[in-house]
Design an enzyme around this catalytic site. Structure first.
Site, PDB file in Angstrom:
ATOM      1  N   GLN A  25       0.833  -1.142   0.117  1.00 41.13           N
ATOM      2  CA  GLN A  25       0.139  -0.056  -0.068  1.00 41.13           C
ATOM      3  C   GLN A  25       0.999   1.190  -0.104  1.00 41.13           C
ATOM      4  OE1 GLN A  25      -1.669   1.839   3.761  1.00 41.13           O
ATOM      5  NE2 GLN A  25      -3.473   0.887   3.096  1.00 41.13           N
TER       6      GLN A  25
ATOM      7  N   TYR B 258     -12.912   0.374   6.201  1.00 41.40           N
ATOM      8  CA  TYR B 258     -11.655   0.161   5.530  1.00 41.40           C
ATOM      9  C   TYR B 258     -11.270   0.541   4.429  1.00 41.40           C
ATOM     10  CZ  TYR B 258     -11.264  -2.565  10.205  1.00 41.40           C
ATOM     11  OH  TYR B 258     -11.235  -2.671  11.505  1.00 41.40           O
ATOM     12  N   LEU B 259     -12.326   0.371   3.428  1.00 41.94           N
ATOM     13  CA  LEU B 259     -12.331   0.649   2.181  1.00 41.94           C
ATOM     14  C   LEU B 259     -12.080   2.126   1.920  1.00 41.94           C
ATOM     15  CD1 LEU B 259     -11.956   0.055  -0.896  1.00 41.94           C
ATOM     16  CD2 LEU B 259     -14.617  -0.065  -0.787  1.00 41.94           C
ATOM     17  N   ALA B 260     -12.696   2.745   2.805  1.00 41.62           N
ATOM     18  CA  ALA B 260     -12.616   4.460   2.706  1.00 41.62           C
ATOM     19  C   ALA B 260     -11.409   5.010   3.028  1.00 41.62           C
ATOM     20  CB  ALA B 260     -13.673   5.118   3.909  1.00 41.62           C
ATOM     21  N   ASP B 261     -10.456   4.330   3.689  1.00 44.82           N
ATOM     22  CA  ASP B 261      -9.236   4.717   4.006  1.00 44.82           C
ATOM     23  C   ASP B 261      -8.305   4.395   2.615  1.00 44.82           C
ATOM     24  OD1 ASP B 261      -9.779   5.135   6.488  1.00 44.82           O
ATOM     25  OD2 ASP B 261      -9.072   3.170   7.301  1.00 44.82           O
TER      26      ASP B 261
ATOM     27  N   HIS C  21      -9.043   7.183  11.599  1.00 48.03           N
ATOM     28  CA  HIS C  21      -8.343   6.696  10.626  1.00 48.03           C
ATOM     29  C   HIS C  21      -8.242   7.478   9.349  1.00 48.03           C
ATOM     30  CE1 HIS C  21      -5.516   3.517   8.708  1.00 48.03           C
ATOM     31  NE2 HIS C  21      -5.071   3.386  10.144  1.00 48.03           N
TER      32      HIS C  21
END
EC number: 6.5.1.4
Length: 338
Positions: free
Chosen positions: A103, A283-286, A308
């Site tokens: 990432q 989590y996908l938003a991050d 986050h």
């Protein structure tokens, strides 16, 4: 000479995401940065092996000069060079997350002078990091819509605490970015449950699947037995395919926690996602903030902006001339570029 950006590693959630995002953005923009208080919000602050591997990977890919790149360091100075495509291999040396290292460096390779392949060995199924299947089945199809072409392959599982897993991604330079519009999830098309086992009795997976079936109508339910030398470990995943997006939720099994309790925690998370009309999970938003910022436009909806997410947005805005807008309405938060 470009200005040095000063970052406080204790801001927001105070974790490793500040460092990872800063490394990505520094490589892309050519802007150097200094970060102090690295992972100040964690029980064991400073650089762990996973974070140090990300720093070393970024350093190699863009020939950066670095100060403070050592285990336990809470201060880092990073001066990037030019991003170069190529064939790269990095070893974490622990069960630290391989996908979080990927990432860090993949966004920079979207701007490289040619195609690349990056292989990282370490942990692949970690409690607090996205597994390779999340990257492959959820994130990468969305990136493809944005004109970003990368393909991740899980070569070998590596469960915590042993590690030993291997993940590789092939990535091409981006010709131009497209905007992503994810305002509505749409109707659910189907749901799939999956359990991975390595060195764990099969009845554990059967009980986990039974717990999922007790709450959801599953189109598919699969149990995969991995070679014992890839464990011991166990993960449970539930994939929600909707008209406009596929989301995937997961949990890693724990010793002395029953199969039913593990799966019930996953059920609770998925029900929380489905209770909101938001398209994107927490989590996908991050993961979408950086590519959306690079595209310069786009939007998505999320049930609640996590600490986050807000921290990641703050770091992106330090490096790029974009500003995010977060507007709460109709039970969701709409995240967009102003």
């Amino acid at each position: 000479m470009k200005r040095m950006i000063a970052l406080d590693g204790a801001q927001g959630e105070g974790g490793g995401q500040i460092l990872r995002s800063a490394l990505s953005l520094s490589m892309i923009t050519g802007q150097p940065f200094t970060i102090t208080g690295i992972r100040a919000g964690r029980a064991k602050p400073g650089l762990l092996r996973q974070h140090l591997t990300a720093v070393k990977a970024a350093t190699e890919i863009c020939r950066a000069t670095v100060e403070g790149a050592e285990l336990g360091s809470q201060r880092l100075v990073f001066r990037p060079g030019t991003v170069r495509g190529g064939d790269y291999r990095f070893a974490i040396g622990s069960a630290g997350s391989s996908t979080l290292v990927l990432q860090t460096v993949l966004p920079a390779l979207w701007f490289a002078d040619g195609p690349s392949r990056v292989e990282v060995s370490g942990g692949t199924d970690n409690p607090s990091a996205p597994p390779a299947d999340f990257i492959r089945r959820v994130l990468e199809p969305l990136l493809a819509k944005m004109g970003i072409h990368q393909q991740t392959t899980l070569l070998r599982h590596g469960f915590y605490p042993a590690g030993g897993g291997v993940v590789a991604t092939e990535v091409s330079p981006v010709a131009s970015f497209n905007t992503l519009q994810l305002g509505e999830r749409g109707n659910i098309v189907q749901m799939r449950g999956e359990v991975l086992l390595a060195g764990v009795p099969r009845h554990v997976a059967e009980r986990e699947i039974a717990t999922l079936v007790g709450s959801f109508s599953l189109h598919e339910q699969n149990i995969h037995n991995l070679p014992r030398d890839q464990g011991s470990g166990n993960t449970v995943s539930l994939e929600v395919e909707s008209e406009n997006i596929t989301e995937r939720f997961f949990i890693v099994g724990e010793k002395r926690v029953s199969a039913e309790v593990v799966a019930a925690q996953l059920v609770k998370e998925v029900k929380r996602y489905l209770a909101s009309p938001a398209a994107v999970g927490e989590y996908l938003a991050d993961q979408l903030v950086l590519p959306m910022a690079l595209a310069g436009a786009g939007e998505f909806t999320v049930a609640h902006p996590s600490c986050h997410l807000l921290t990641n947005i703050a770091v992106v805005e330090r490096f790029l001339s974009v500003r995010f807008s977060l507007v709460e309405a109709d039970g969701v938060t709409r995240v967009s570029i102003e």
